[in-house]
Structures are given as structure tokens and as C-alpha cells.
Design an enzyme around this catalytic site. Structure first.
Site, PDB file in Angstrom:
ATOM      1  N   GLU A 314       4.523  18.016  27.207  1.00 58.29           N
ATOM      2  CA  GLU A 314       5.589  17.416  28.020  1.00 58.29           C
ATOM      3  C   GLU A 314       6.354  16.359  27.226  1.00 58.29           C
ATOM      4  O   GLU A 314       7.585  16.292  27.270  1.00 58.29           O
ATOM      5  CB  GLU A 314       5.000  16.806  29.293  1.00 58.29           C
ATOM      6  N   HIS A 367      10.946  14.353  32.988  1.00 54.18           N
ATOM      7  CA  HIS A 367       9.556  14.833  32.997  1.00 54.18           C
ATOM      8  C   HIS A 367       9.518  16.342  33.149  1.00 54.18           C
ATOM      9  O   HIS A 367      10.526  16.976  33.461  1.00 54.18           O
ATOM     10  CB  HIS A 367       8.771  14.178  34.146  1.00 54.18           C
ATOM     11  N   GLU A 435      12.060  16.172  37.389  1.00 52.83           N
ATOM     12  CA  GLU A 435      11.050  17.144  36.960  1.00 52.83           C
ATOM     13  C   GLU A 435      11.844  18.414  36.645  1.00 52.83           C
ATOM     14  O   GLU A 435      12.208  19.187  37.529  1.00 52.83           O
ATOM     15  CB  GLU A 435      10.032  17.417  38.077  1.00 52.83           C
TER      16      GLU A 435
HETATM   17 ZN   LIG Z   1       5.421  13.450  33.343  1.00 47.33          ZN
END
Ligand SMILES: [Zn+2]
Length: 472
Positions: A314, A367, A435
Site C-alpha cells: 500500500e 490509501h 481508499e
Molecule cells: Zn491505509
């Protein structure tokens, strides 16, 4: 009841016996009382600071001009009752084209008369001509309005305030109205027209308490204006010191304003051709930066890889997209503060501090999601904590970014959601946490890894949508 008392002559009352008339203006008030145009109240007061309604103004001007209006009658205005005390004078003044109603056919009898309306009224009632060389800091851009103000000031009926303002949108007080009317009626009371550039006060500046009759009216506040700047994207200018007053204009961030006296949290100001009251929370003596400064926060880093899936970290995907995003923003003239631009660990609270210290106005954290291998889609988080403005801005930013991302990468739209993630919750700036997709989903993880530029461009467009929405 009070309305009637103003108008019903009370023979026993004269200016010298009224307790609250400033001595400076005793002769003008006495003159009007002698003609039964104005009168005091039964309690022995003149109430100089009370505001004048439009029906009271019509009645006083009607009496001054000896119009045939004492008897109530039907008027052309939909909101004037035929049996109201002022109806006769309102219609008589309208017949003589001295006073107008509004475009919608109403007269607004109980509305307060503004100083600009008074200027129109006096100009048409006494057939005054505009003087060429009169100008005020807050002269309206409307040429008829400017003419009326030039006419009353050029004739020596008034010359505005000490600081060179006329305050056209302010409601007129009984004392101001009476002085102007007396001077209009009787040239002996007129003043030497003074150019506002060398102002000499003749306008009583609302004393807050009844004056001792031996004293002259004192200006209540400093006469010099102070230069301040608007600090918010859009700021309403109002006709009085409160949100209940009508909007007379608006200002944008960075506008220079000259402020005069304060009333509570409000201040009277002029800015170009706009004048009126603004709330003091949205002005500062320091010129705000007009440059947009956005903090981009690539999630995780260093010893914290974030979620791991399908051979990807990530922390690498967030940094990769963030670096492209920085370039797009910089190319558009938007200043970018990176909370990290290399693979290093930064504590969550430090990310917010970095953004704040660099003067960022907005915060975007990137993210990747993780769950079962079948979970997929894009979602953007914001919080409703903090001020209403921050919450509203955060939500808008989330919506703009979410929409652009889903369009660009064709992912499942999981929507905007609220959650109190630390970097957006303990953060004074409008902020979101994006996200972008699921690192645990093979297809989605690979797609974003191979389309970092496209992903960054979509977020960039969302940020631009947001700044446009903010009016920046
Ligand atoms: Zn994260």
C-alpha cells in the site's frame, strides 16, 4: 400606539421641554414642531435614535408640503390599508410623484426608510438638482442613487458622516430625518456644502444614550477607516448589523475593505462601490494568501507498509499516485505540501502538523483498502467533526474526488462515507481519506498499479472541482 404619538401634535411639548434633543439641533426640531410636522412623545422625549418607517416619512413630508392627506383613503398600493393613518399622505405624495412604491406594487409602509430613500424623497419633494462635485467613499454605482445623494448634499441639506461616507443603506433615524427635512424646508438652516474630501460632520452619529442638553452630539467612534481584508471565499454585505438585514452585496477572499464603527460583532465598511455591514469573524488586518495550498498525504511508509496484497505494498501505491498528483497540481499553480515524498515513516499526528505548518487549506490522504479477495471498489471518507464549514467542505471534497475516481478507473462506487480516522478527524482543515481501491483484489490492485497517473489525474480533477465550488 407609538406611531400615532409621533404624529398627533401634542401642544404642550416643544423642543426645549423635550429631554433628549441635542442642543445643537434644537432650533431645527422646534421649527418642525411649530409646524406640527413632528412632535415629541407623551413621555417628554423626542427619541432621536428611533428609526423612521416609510409611512411615517410619507406623513411628515406630506405635512411639510401641506399635501391633502390628512384623511385616510384608498391608495394604489396593495399593502396600504385604506383606513390606515398614513394612507392619505402616501397616496397624495404618490400623486405628486414624490414617493414611489416597489416594483411589485407594494409600498412597504412599516419598513424602515433608508438614507438613500430619504435622499430620493427630499430631492423630488423639493426639486433639488444634483451637484457635480460631490462624491462619497460609498457612493452607489446606480446613477439615479448617486444623483439623489449629490442633490441633497450639494444643496446643504446634509453632508454625510465625518469619515466621508453617506451610508445609503442605513436606516434613517428620527433626528437625521428631522434635520434634513428642516433644512430642506427652510434654507436658513442649510449648511455650507462641504466636499467629503475635507469632511466636517453635520450628521449626528447615533449617541447611545440620551445626551445632556448642554452637550453637543459627540461622534461615537473614530472617524478614520481601518484597512482590513476578507478572509473567506464569499462574504455577504448587509444593510444592518445582523443576518436579519437584507443582503446588499458580497465580497470575495482578499478584497480590501475600509472599516468604521463596530456594532457588536458587525462592522460598517466600504469596499469599492459596495458598502454595508459585514461580520468581523471574516476579516483580518493581514492580507490572506490567494494561492491554493493543498496537503497530499500518501498513507503509511517506512517500516509501516500498510496493507499488502498481490505482491504490492500500500505504501508504494499511495506514494506513486501522490507524486503524480503533486505534478498535476503544481502545473495548475496549486501549491502542494507533501507529508512525505519518499519511503519513510511519519506518525499520523505529524502529518497534520506538517500540513498546518505549511499553511495548507485542504488535506487529502491516499490509501488502498484490504478485505477478502472478492471485495472491490472505491470509497472516500470524511468526518463531520469540527466547524460546520469544515464539515461541509470535507463532504464536498469527498464527493468531487469520489465521482472523478469512479469515472476514471471504472471501479465500483462504494460512495462517500463518514469515519473518524485520525488524520481527518484530528485535523482543522477540510480533509478526506481516499481508499482508491482494494489491494486485496488482484484485478483492482494491478489496475491501479499500472494506472497511477490516470488515478492521480482523476483525484486532481476532483480537487479542482472542489476549489471551483469554493469560489477560489
Ligand atoms: Zn491505509
Amino acid at each position: 400606539m407609538l406611531v400615532c404619538l409621533i404624529l398627533v401634535p401634542n401642544q404642550s411639548v416643544s423642543a426645549s421641554t423635550l429631554s433628549d434633543i441635542p442642543q445643537t439641533y434644537e432650533k431645527e426640531i422646534n421649527y418642525l414642531i411649530g409646524k406640527n410636522i413632528v412632535t415629541g412623545y407623551a413621555d417628554g422625549e423626542f427619541k432621536p435614535n428611533q428609526l423612521v418607517t416609510r409611512q411615517e416619512a410619507a406623513t411628515m413630508i406630506g405635512k411639510a408640503l401641506k399635501l391633502d392627506g390628512a384623511k385616510p383613503r384608498q391608495t394604489v398600493f396593495s399593502d396600504v390599508k385604506p383606513d390606515s393613518y398614513a394612507s392619505g399622505y402616501i397616496q397624495a405624495a404618490n400623486d405628486k410623484k414624490i414617493i414611489n412604491g416597489y416594483a411589485d406594487g407594494t409600498f412597504g409602509p412599516t419598513k424602515n426608510m433608508t438614507r438613500l430613500e430619504m435622499a430620493y424623497l427630499i430631492t423630488s419633494a423639493f426639486k433639488l438638482n444634483a451637484s457635480n462635485d460631490v462624491s462619497f467613499k460609498d457612493m452607489p454605482s446606480n446613477s439615479n442613487a448617486a444623483k439623489a445623494i449629490s442633490a441633497v448634499t450639494g444643496a446643504g441639506v446634509t453632508n454625510g458622516y465625518e469619515n466621508g461616507t453617506f451610508r445609503p443603506n442605513n436606516s434613517i433615524t428620527r433626528l437625521e430625518f428631522a434635520i434634513m427635512l428642516a433644512r430642506a424646508l427652510n434654507p436658513d438652516y442649510r449648511i455650507e456644502p462641504v466636499k467629503p474630501s475635507e469632511p466636517k460632520p453635520t450628521e449626528p452619529t447615533q449617541p447611545s444614550e440620551p445626551e445632556d442638553s448642554n452637550e453637543t452630539v459627540k461622534p461615537s467612534e473614530p472617524s478614520e477607516g481601518t484597512t482590513m481584508y476578507v478572509t473567506t471565499a464569499s462574504l455577504n454585505v448587509r444593510s444592518g448589523p445582523g443576518t436579519s438585514y437584507s443582503k446588499v452585496g458580497s465580497l470575495t477572499k482578499g478584497n480590501e475593505v475600509t472599516t468604521y464603527e463596530k456594532t457588536g460583532d458587525w462592522v460598517y465598511m466600504t469596499s469599492g462601490k459596495v458598502s454595508g455591514y459585514i461580520h468581523t469573524s471574516y476579516i483580518s488586518s493581514q492580507k490572506p494568501s490567494l494561492t491554493k495550498v493543498i496537503a497530499i498525504d500518501p498513507g503509511h511508509g517506512g517500516h509501516d507498509p500498510g496493507a499488502v496484497g498481490n505482491g504490492l505494498y500500500e505504501k508504494n501505491l499511495t506514494l506513486g499516485v501522490a507524486l503524480h498528483l503533486r505534478d498535476y497540481l503544481n502545473n495548475a499553480g496549486i501549491k502542494v505540501v507533501m507529508t512525505r515524498s519518499t519511503d519513510k515513516f511519519i506518525a499520523l499526528e505529524d502529518r497534520v502538523t506538517i500540513a498546518e505548518n505549511a499553511g495548507a487549506d485542504t488535506f487529502v490522504s491516499l490509501h488502498m483498502n484490504a478485505a477478502s479477495s472478492s471485495a472491490s471498489g472505491t470509497e472516500t471518507y470524511y468526518t463531520t467533526s469540527g466547524t460546520a464549514t469544515r464539515a461541509e467542505s470535507s463532504k464536498a471534497l469527498a464527493e468531487f474526488i469520489q465521482e472523478r475516481l469512479v469515472d476514471a478507473i471504472g471501479s465500483k462506487d462504494r460512495g462517500e462515507k463518514t469515519a473518524n480516522y485520525k488524520v481527518i478527524y484530528k485535523n482543522p482543515l477540510p480533509s478526506v481519506l481516499v481508499e482508491m481501491g482494494f489491494i486485496s483484489n488482484k484485478e483492482e490492485a494491478n489496475y491501479i498499479n499500472n494506472h497511477q497517473k490516470e488515478t492521480a489525474y482523476a483525484i486532481y480533477l476532483g480537487i479542482q472541482d472542489y476549489y471551483k465550488w469554493q469560489g477560489k
